[in-house]
Design an enzyme around this catalytic site. Structure first.
Site, PDB file in Angstrom:
ATOM      1  N   ASP A 192     -16.671  72.957  70.727  1.00 43.73           N
ATOM      2  CA  ASP A 192     -17.498  71.912  70.109  1.00 43.73           C
ATOM      3  C   ASP A 192     -17.946  72.479  68.758  1.00 43.73           C
ATOM      4  O   ASP A 192     -19.059  72.969  68.610  1.00 43.73           O
ATOM      5  CB  ASP A 192     -18.692  71.635  71.038  1.00 43.73           C
ATOM      6  N   VAL A 201     -11.236  75.545  93.665  1.00 37.74           N
ATOM      7  CA  VAL A 201     -10.190  76.238  94.425  1.00 37.74           C
ATOM      8  C   VAL A 201     -10.823  76.737  95.728  1.00 37.74           C
ATOM      9  O   VAL A 201     -11.686  77.605  95.694  1.00 37.74           O
ATOM     10  CB  VAL A 201      -9.591  77.409  93.619  1.00 37.74           C
ATOM     11  N   HIS A 227     -14.465  76.839  88.347  1.00 39.47           N
ATOM     12  CA  HIS A 227     -13.199  77.334  88.891  1.00 39.47           C
ATOM     13  C   HIS A 227     -13.356  77.774  90.342  1.00 39.47           C
ATOM     14  O   HIS A 227     -12.436  77.623  91.141  1.00 39.47           O
ATOM     15  CB  HIS A 227     -12.677  78.499  88.035  1.00 39.47           C
ATOM     16  N   ASP A 228     -14.514  78.312  90.694  1.00 41.83           N
ATOM     17  CA  ASP A 228     -14.734  78.691  92.085  1.00 41.83           C
ATOM     18  C   ASP A 228     -14.693  77.445  92.973  1.00 41.83           C
ATOM     19  O   ASP A 228     -13.980  77.395  93.966  1.00 41.83           O
ATOM     20  CB  ASP A 228     -16.087  79.407  92.234  1.00 41.83           C
ATOM     21  N   SER A 249     -14.357  82.626  95.971  1.00 38.33           N
ATOM     22  CA  SER A 249     -12.969  83.133  95.961  1.00 38.33           C
ATOM     23  C   SER A 249     -12.540  83.568  94.562  1.00 38.33           C
ATOM     24  O   SER A 249     -11.674  84.424  94.411  1.00 38.33           O
ATOM     25  CB  SER A 249     -11.995  82.095  96.518  1.00 38.33           C
ATOM     26  N   PRO A 273      -7.516  71.267  87.231  1.00 40.47           N
ATOM     27  CA  PRO A 273      -6.850  70.339  86.316  1.00 40.47           C
ATOM     28  C   PRO A 273      -6.281  71.107  85.118  1.00 40.47           C
ATOM     29  O   PRO A 273      -6.887  72.074  84.659  1.00 40.47           O
ATOM     30  CB  PRO A 273      -7.975  69.401  85.884  1.00 40.47           C
ATOM     31  N   HIS A 310     -17.754  71.051  78.158  1.00 43.64           N
ATOM     32  CA  HIS A 310     -17.053  71.550  76.964  1.00 43.64           C
ATOM     33  C   HIS A 310     -17.890  71.428  75.694  1.00 43.64           C
ATOM     34  O   HIS A 310     -17.377  71.586  74.599  1.00 43.64           O
ATOM     35  CB  HIS A 310     -15.704  70.838  76.812  1.00 43.64           C
ATOM     36  N   THR A 311     -19.153  71.148  75.834  1.00 48.93           N
ATOM     37  CA  THR A 311     -20.068  71.195  74.686  1.00 48.93           C
ATOM     38  C   THR A 311     -20.399  72.644  74.325  1.00 48.93           C
ATOM     39  O   THR A 311     -20.993  72.912  73.287  1.00 48.93           O
ATOM     40  CB  THR A 311     -21.378  70.434  74.989  1.00 48.93           C
ATOM     41  N   SER A 313     -21.604  73.396  67.027  1.00 42.19           N
ATOM     42  CA  SER A 313     -22.719  73.616  67.956  1.00 42.19           C
ATOM     43  C   SER A 313     -22.201  74.193  69.266  1.00 42.19           C
ATOM     44  O   SER A 313     -22.610  73.802  70.345  1.00 42.19           O
ATOM     45  CB  SER A 313     -23.510  72.332  68.208  1.00 42.19           C
ATOM     46  N   ASP A 359     -25.507  70.499  74.144  1.00 43.21           N
ATOM     47  CA  ASP A 359     -25.998  69.196  73.689  1.00 43.21           C
ATOM     48  C   ASP A 359     -24.924  68.153  73.995  1.00 43.21           C
ATOM     49  O   ASP A 359     -23.934  68.460  74.650  1.00 43.21           O
ATOM     50  CB  ASP A 359     -26.312  69.258  72.187  1.00 43.21           C
TER      51      ASP A 359
END
Ligand code: HEM
Ligand SMILES: *[C@@H]1O[C@H](CO)[C@@H](O)[C@H](O)[C@H]1NC(C)=O
Ligand SMILES: *[C@@H]1O[C@H](CO)[C@@H](O)[C@H](O)[C@H]1NC(C)=O
Ligand SMILES: *[C@@H]1O[C@H](CO)[C@@H](O)[C@H](O)[C@H]1NC(C)=O
Ligand SMILES: CC(=O)N[C@H]1CO[C@H](CO)[C@@H](O)[C@@H]1O
Length: 326
Positions: free
Chosen positions: A245, A72, A68-69, A78, A164, A194-195, A248, A253
């Site tokens: 996920d 933006v 996120h840093d 920021s 996004p 996103h694991t 796990s 992974d």
């Protein structure tokens, strides 16, 4: 003659490549603080380890904070700034919902300041903490070139235009990443973040209960999986947390790719990776090879992400406290 021509071309290419690197503001280098604060990287590693040992789930949050840093206003710290009387900062923008772990950054900054006051930027500390935390939960380790300086501006509304959205389609995702200098492959690779970690039910209730405003469910979700999601998240649920996920969520992974391939990705942005030739091929490859190249790819893409829009040289400042400008 032909060889001379080739050499000339090569030299020209090299000059162009070098000039591009500099023009791109990438004055970062490995070991940037070797002379000015040789213990900085070790102090950050140990401070991070103390926190991750007690609360491993913070690793996901810290990785997301770095993302996120960088998206933006570039990786300029920021995201760490507090709102003030006259300004609502990124922290208080809508996508900040589950950003957590600021205490780790503050602890690392305090420890580094005690060793060398006014030398190490908050944006560098965040980049290091994210890398160290992921490695401490047995994820990949990537080099972090340093020398970022801290920005003085943080605007809540920019989180909506620059990050996004979880309901973005593949066209929007590719355009968003391209606007940050990241490729379609980087999109497939970094989505693999996103694991690990968690989401709020509120991020997916529209997707499962009211997708097009007719009380329907996103047809791209595996229909056998929908009842499970619904049993976890009731309509208008604002508080329940979900694993990104399942099974796990704490281990870094390549399972994420199997989840997405089974059409069980949590967000539309995850599911949309199946709607582009390149990202789909990447998802399939990692799912079917048990992530043979995932760590290697992730390391490369993280280095790229960490260079987005950085301030270097005399730009920006070295913040004394990460939550306020000097
Ligand atoms: C591709 C576009 C992306 C979208 C649309 C997206 C969206 C989201 C959303 C909506 C959440 C959960 C928020 C909540 O409900 O609490 C989340 C969590 C998370 N995201 Fe992403 N993300 C994207 C890319 C990335 C990238 C590039 C990374 C890092 C490399 C990343 C790492 C994470 C992590 C680790 C979490 C879990 C955070 C926690 O446990 O606190 N995401 N993301
Ligand atoms: C993606 O979303 C944008 C904006 O809502 C829309 O204009 C576009 O048609 C969508 N593209 C695809 C491929 O669905
Ligand atoms: C579903 O969405 C429509 C259109 O946005 C809205 O009018 C309706 O109240 C929503 N239904 C529920 C149950 O939230
Ligand atoms: C920033 O805001 C947080 C939460 O409101 C607060 O606890 C912290 O003390 C603030 N930091 C500074 C340096 O003002
Ligand atoms: C962690 C954090 O800063 N959360 C804030 C997110 O924004 C809302 C308002 O939109 C604040 O109430 C939270 O404190």
């Amino acid at each position: 003659m032909a060889i001379q021509k080739h050499i000339k071309l090569l030299v020209q290419l090299l000059i162009v490549a070098l000039a591009f690197g500099i023009a791109n503001g990438q004055g970062l280098k490995l070991g940037f603080y070797q002379k000015t604060c040789p213990r900085a990287e070790g102090i950050v590693w140990r401070t991070t380890a103390n926190h991750i040992y007690r609360a491993p789930s913070l690793a996901a949050a810290l990785l997301r904070m770095h993302f996120h840093d960088c998206f933006v206003r570039g990786c300029d710290g920021s995201v760490l700034l507090n709102s003030t009387k006259n300004n609502v900062a990124e922290k208080d923008g809508i996508p900040n919902l589950s950003i957590r772990g600021f205490q780790v950054i503050d602890a690392a900054k305090t420890a580094v300041e005690a060793a060398c006051p006014g030398v190490v930027s908050c944006s560098d500390i965040l980049a290091l903490v994210a890398r160290d935390a992921i490695h401490q939960i047995k994820g990949p380790y990537w080099p972090v070139p340093l020398g970022r300086r801290d920005g003085r501006v943080s605007i809540a509304s920019e989180t909506l235009t620059q990050l996004p959205a979880p309901f973005a389609n593949i066209t929007q995702l590719k355009a968003n990443f391209a606007s940050k200098g990241l490729s379609v492959k980087d999109l497939a690779v970094l989505s693999g973040g996103h694991t690990v970690g968690i989401s709020h039910c509120s991020t997916i209730t529209t997707r499962i209960y009211n997708f097009t405003g007719k009380g329907d469910t996103d047809p791209s979700i595996d229909p056998n999986y929908v009842p499970k999601l619904k049993s976890r998240c009731v309509p208008n649920d604002k508080t329940t947390l979900l694993s990104m996920d399942p099974g796990s969520t704490k281990s870094f992974d390549s399972d994420y790719y199997s989840v997405v391939l089974k059409r069980r990705g949590l967000f539309q942005s995850d599911a949309e990776l199946l709607n582009d030739k390149i990202t789909r091929a990447y998802v399939k490859l990692q799912a079917q090879s048990h992530g043979r190249t995932f760590f290697q790819d992730f390391q490369k893409s993280m280095v790229k992400m960490g260079k987005i829009g950085v301030l270097t040289g005399k730009a920006g400042e070295i913040r004394r406290h990460c939550a306020v400008i000097n």
